[in-house]
Design a protein around this motif. Structure first.
Motif, mmCIF file in Angstrom:
data_model
loop_
_atom_site.group_PDB
_atom_site.id
_atom_site.type_symbol
_atom_site.label_atom_id
_atom_site.label_comp_id
_atom_site.label_asym_id
_atom_site.label_seq_id
_atom_site.Cartn_x
_atom_site.Cartn_y
_atom_site.Cartn_z
ATOM 1 N N SER A 56 -15.487 54.944 -7.313
ATOM 2 C CA SER A 56 -14.397 55.875 -7.604
ATOM 3 C C SER A 56 -14.010 56.669 -6.361
ATOM 4 N N ARG A 57 -12.752 57.098 -6.314
ATOM 5 C CA ARG A 57 -12.252 57.903 -5.185
ATOM 6 C C ARG A 57 -11.584 59.184 -5.680
ATOM 7 N N GLY A 58 -12.082 59.712 -6.792
ATOM 8 C CA GLY A 58 -11.536 60.947 -7.332
ATOM 9 C C GLY A 58 -12.337 62.152 -6.857
ATOM 10 N N LEU A 59 -12.405 63.171 -7.696
ATOM 11 C CA LEU A 59 -13.055 64.428 -7.323
ATOM 12 C C LEU A 59 -14.489 64.217 -6.839
ATOM 13 N N ASP A 60 -15.274 63.428 -7.575
ATOM 14 C CA ASP A 60 -16.681 63.270 -7.205
ATOM 15 C C ASP A 60 -16.826 62.654 -5.818
#
Lengths: 214, 214
Positions: A56-60
């Motif tokens: 994933s490349r979101g907030l986390d």
């Protein structure tokens, strides 16, 4: 800009523990399951040990990838380095991380027991006694103008907080209860007298707590 | 790792506009007030133009400081570069940013009208016509293995989205209505068929939207 002392990606349970009881070679986090504490991080594209592509490349991922930004040295407690206690019986143990540790800088391991420095890939481990302020002076010098990461565990971070030596903290609270172990806090509210505090729930279920000095 | 095309810190109104109508030398965002669209960013420690010391180091600062990470070139639309339209009457205008532009890489300005490249400090501006895919090829080559930032405005980002050339986007939605201007979207839902989407409200009042390819 002045050098800072930063905590990144410290994973704690909802009751404030960064590790469980009963650390061993087989269970670096004792009775705590690192897969549950760290699921949010392991799913990101930037997690250093990921073996499958994607992620994933979101907030986390923002949180995970900030780990290396402008860091010149790390300080860690002995129990983050390994499961041994007391004098070093041998020097065979070189940390949990294999031949390519994810630090890429000098690392200062706090211990009352002397041991020679050694190098693995681009990480050099030094072993040092003394008070937090003295260890920090060595780490700041080794960081050559960059910041120092305070790597944990909870006991080491508490020592540095008690000495008021920490500039920013990122603590990731997972929806897991541990009940016992190495505790960072009873509540994040404890730090509010000295730090600004952003509470950022992630879609993954973890809650990121970000602190910076008032 | 493959080079990516990334949008960072694009500030839009709650009705989806990245700029208002009536751009001029005095009003780069037209009738929109950049102080209201960008208040969340200007308050952070990492904002490049901040004149006062201090600044926040919470969630909004993570977003702002990711702007430079592993970026080797920027692509921008002509209206981000300046208020002129049509053939260049003169070459006096060198952008809004003074003698120290905040890019520090090659910048490719998309325009139908030729103009020689020029350099300001460590930023070089090139002027290029053609389709997004062709401009991107030039920018990827100039980035020498690093990523390319797609700098905006909204029209340019729409062109690249329509050509499916964008890997990640960070859009910061401010609690401001504009009613007219340069529009990115009617709703962030429009991108959900092609992108994962984290919606992250910040304590500052802005809402960060993070997109990465499915």
């Amino acid at each position: 800009m002045a050098q800072m002392v930063r905590v990144h990606n410290l994973m704690v349970s909802s009751d404030g523990y960064a590790a469980g009881e009963g650390q061993s070679r087989e269970r670096p986090f004792g009775h705590a399951d690192p897969a549950r504490l760290g699921a949010w991080a392991f799913a990101t594209a930037s997690w250093p040990d990921r073996s499958d592509p994607g992620g994933s490349r979101g907030l986390d991922d923002y949180m995970v990838r900030d780990f290396h930004r402008n860091i010149g040295a790390e300080i860690m407690g002995r129990n983050k380095f390994g499961p041994q206690r007391g004098p070093w019986a041998d020097h065979e143990w070189q940390g949990w991380w294999g031949q390519q540790p994810p630090f890429h800088t000098p690392v200062f391991v706090m211990t009352h027991h002397e041991r020679p420095s050694f190098r693995l890939s681009d990480t050099t481990f030094h072993f040092t006694g003394g008070e937090p302020a003295g260890v920090l002076r060595r780490a700041l010098a080794a960081a050559e103008g960059k910041d120092v990461r305070l790597g944990g565990g909870a006991t080491t971070i508490r020592q540095f907080l008690d000495a008021d030596l920490v500039d920013t903290l990122h603590i990731a609270v997972a929806p897991v209860q541990l009940g016992a172990g190495s505790r960072l806090w009873r509540s994040p509210e404890e730090l509010r007298d000295r730090y600004h505090h952003d509470v950022v729930p992630s879609p993954s279920g973890v809650v990121h707590h970000l602190f910076w000095r008032r």
